[in-house]
Design a protein around this motif. Structure first.
Motif, PDB file in Angstrom:
ATOM      1  N   ILE A 406       0.824  -1.198   0.000  1.00 10.58           N
ATOM      2  CA  ILE A 406       0.000   0.000   0.000  1.00 10.58           C
ATOM      3  C   ILE A 406       0.864   1.255   0.000  1.00 10.58           C
ATOM      4  N   ALA A 407       1.925   1.248   0.810  1.00  8.05           N
ATOM      5  CA  ALA A 407       2.758   2.444   0.973  1.00  8.05           C
ATOM      6  C   ALA A 407       3.753   2.641  -0.162  1.00  8.05           C
ATOM      7  N   GLY A 408       4.050   1.575  -0.914  1.00  9.62           N
ATOM      8  CA  GLY A 408       5.012   1.698  -1.999  1.00  9.62           C
ATOM      9  C   GLY A 408       6.452   1.727  -1.527  1.00  9.62           C
ATOM     10  N   LEU A 409       6.749   1.078  -0.390  1.00 13.67           N
ATOM     11  CA  LEU A 409       8.111   1.014   0.138  1.00 13.67           C
ATOM     12  C   LEU A 409       8.615  -0.419   0.120  1.00 13.67           C
ATOM     13  N   LYS A 410       9.885  -0.590   0.483  1.00 17.60           N
ATOM     14  CA  LYS A 410      10.489  -1.907   0.617  1.00 17.60           C
ATOM     15  C   LYS A 410      10.766  -2.178   2.087  1.00 17.60           C
ATOM     16  N   ALA A 411      10.961  -3.459   2.421  1.00 17.28           N
ATOM     17  CA  ALA A 411      11.150  -3.837   3.814  1.00 17.28           C
ATOM     18  C   ALA A 411      12.332  -3.110   4.445  1.00 17.28           C
ATOM     19  N   LYS A 412      13.399  -2.940   3.692  1.00 13.54           N
ATOM     20  CA  LYS A 412      14.591  -2.299   4.243  1.00 13.54           C
ATOM     21  C   LYS A 412      14.338  -0.847   4.642  1.00 13.54           C
ATOM     22  N   ASP A 413      13.292  -0.237   4.098  1.00 10.13           N
ATOM     23  CA  ASP A 413      12.990   1.160   4.404  1.00 10.13           C
ATOM     24  C   ASP A 413      12.434   1.343   5.815  1.00 10.13           C
ATOM     25  N   ILE A 414      11.761   0.325   6.358  1.00  8.23           N
ATOM     26  CA  ILE A 414      11.089   0.494   7.649  1.00  8.23           C
ATOM     27  C   ILE A 414      11.651  -0.388   8.753  1.00  8.23           C
ATOM     28  N   MET A 415      12.344  -1.472   8.411  1.00 10.22           N
ATOM     29  CA  MET A 415      12.717  -2.456   9.418  1.00 10.22           C
ATOM     30  C   MET A 415      13.794  -1.965  10.381  1.00 10.22           C
ATOM     31  N   GLY A 416      14.574  -0.946  10.021  1.00  9.30           N
ATOM     32  CA  GLY A 416      15.546  -0.403  10.959  1.00  9.30           C
ATOM     33  C   GLY A 416      14.854   0.206  12.166  1.00  9.30           C
ATOM     34  N   PHE A 417      13.785   0.960  11.928  1.00  8.54           N
ATOM     35  CA  PHE A 417      12.999   1.524  13.027  1.00  8.54           C
ATOM     36  C   PHE A 417      12.295   0.419  13.815  1.00  8.54           C
ATOM     37  N   CYS A 418      11.792  -0.585  13.094  1.00 12.46           N
ATOM     38  CA  CYS A 418      11.099  -1.694  13.764  1.00 12.46           C
ATOM     39  C   CYS A 418      12.051  -2.488  14.652  1.00 12.46           C
ATOM     40  N   LEU A 419      13.335  -2.515  14.288  1.00 15.68           N
ATOM     41  CA  LEU A 419      14.323  -3.231  15.090  1.00 15.68           C
ATOM     42  C   LEU A 419      14.439  -2.623  16.484  1.00 15.68           C
TER      43      LEU A 419
END
Length: 436
Positions: A406-419
């Motif tokens: 939906i957002a048009g991003l890749k996993a690497k774009d958000i997973m650093g914050f999720c870590l």
């Protein structure tokens, strides 16, 4: 401090986290090698487990694709767009946007996990149109709210053991949600996460010179084109009456389901609700189909990757690897520490078996005898499995696929914050399971 910690985490993940498709290929190889080395399975046997189980999630894959598509269509309808815009207008600046999207995602995910995934991602896009804020953190914040789903109203483990005739009923009986979802220890965990997760996201907000912004024009908010009808077929495509002749009966069915028959929320009902609300609110079939064409673009990852996870689950379960892993982690547990080690083992198993109901089927035969032997409350151990399953979704990109689509991003774009959230929420959940 959190802002400083998030910088290396984001850079580390951006550099080394592969595309989710590569991630699932690596997990497949790891599961196969472990089954051969640890469980003494032959390569041929492991290959057969993998191949025979490869298509076991076809129904679920279609359900997840529909979560993305129907949710997108609903949110792109004119009335819902206006509602999201009014809600997004409450955000006063980047920090407010991060807090608001996290609270909305947490609340929606606690009600229903499919609802939370879609609402969080779509609301993040709406906020990005109005507020200049780091788009990566905004979407990560929307996804981080998903961590509460298994402690909420649609948690598959508590709902399973509250259902007559569940597979372990002879051993533990029927355990109502008053002892699981609405137990003090579980509500305490939920409250802690509702406080901590938004604040952590807010404190990770990068400085403007380090932020990644998105042009609102790229988010698909185009002005509606005036339709010129020249053919009878086009008249039907733009017929409000035709859409409502089907859409309104669908909504009446839902009223019957909830209020006359006392039915509950499940994935099929959520998709049914999203679809028929979208049909009615878009008013014309043409408007709905235009939205569908845009929505389907984000579903490629779901289509190709979910069968691989079905194969991994088959290897983990049929080889005995999941049970061995669970047994190893709880073998040295005590009465006090069993919920903690159950939580940790469930988090690890979730990386390979990202399915709440499937994971309980794998771990219950190991965890229930351990709980009985040590005199630990069964509901607490069951919820430890549930929270472990939800927790490492912050690391496992399986559930992020609809959000990313939906957002048009890749996993690497958000997973650093999720870590960062993985570490903090892990500590809070552990405290809740052990001490409350």
């Amino acid at each position: 401090m959190l802002k400083a910690l998030s910088r290396p985490a984001v850079k580390l993940v951006e550099r080394y986290l592969p595309d989710p498709y590569i991630f699932v290929l690596l997990l497949t190889i790891i599961a196969a090698v472990a089954a051969i080395a640890v469980e003494r399975q032959t390569p041929l046997a492991v290959m057969r487990m993998w191949g025979d189980g490869f298509w076991n999630l076809l129904t679920f894959s279609m359900q997840m694709l529909l979560v993305l598509v129907t949710g997108f269509m609903l949110a792109s309808s004119p009335p819902v767009k206006k509602l999201l815009q009014r809600l997004a207008a409450l955000a006063k600046g980047p920090g407010g946007a991060i807090l608001l999207v996290t609270y909305v995602s947490l609340a929606a995910s606690w009600i229903n996990w499919g609802f939370g995934l879609v609402v969080g991602a779509l609301f993040a896009k709406e906020l990005a149109r109005l507020v200049r804020v780091d788009y990566r953190l905004l979407v990560a914040s929307a996804y981080s709210g998903f961590v509460v789903w298994h402690g909420g109203l649609a948690g598959s483990v508590p709902l399973t053991i509250a259902t007559e005739g569940h597979f372990s009923v002879d051993q533990i009986g029927v355990i109502g949600t008053g002892s699981t979802v609405f137990a003090f220890f579980n509500l305490a965990i939920v409250v802690m996460l509702f406080i901590a997760v938004p604040l952590v996201n807010r404190m990770m907000l990068p400085d403007e010179n380090e932020s990644v912004f998105i042009d609102p024009k790229l988010l698909g908010e185009d002005e509606e084109e005036r339709v010129r009808i020249t053919r009878p077929a086009e008249r039907m495509e733009n017929s409000v009456v035709l859409a409502w002749l089907v859409g309104i009966p669908g909504l009446i069915y839902l009223i019957d389901h909830f209020f006359l028959r006392g039915g509950g929320l499940n994935l099929n009902i959520v998709n049914f609700l999203f679809l028929f609300l979208a049909i009615v609110l878009h008013r014309t079939p043409r408007s709905l189909l235009t939205s569908l064409q845009e929505a389907i673009k984000g579903g490629a990852g779901i289509v190709i990757q979910f069968p691989f996870y079905a194969g991994i689950m088959a290897i983990m379960v049929q080889s005995g690897l999941a049970a061995t892993l669970s047994e190893g982690l709880v073998s040295f547990a005590t009465e006090t520490t069993l919920p903690f080690w159950t939580f940790i083992s469930a988090g690890i198993v979730n990386l390979f078996v990202p399915s709440g109901g499937g994971q309980w089927a794998v771990q219950a035969p190991v965890m229930l005898p351990a709980a009985e032997a040590l005199g630990v409350e069964i509901p607490r151990v069951a919820m430890a499995v549930a929270w472990g399953d939800a927790w490492t979704n912050l690391l496992q990109p399986f559930w992020a696929l609809p959000v990313l689509g939906i957002a048009g991003l890749k996993a690497k774009d958000i997973m650093g914050f999720c870590l960062i959230q993985l570490v903090i929420t892990g500590v809070l959940i552990s405290i809740g399971l052990t001490w409350f």
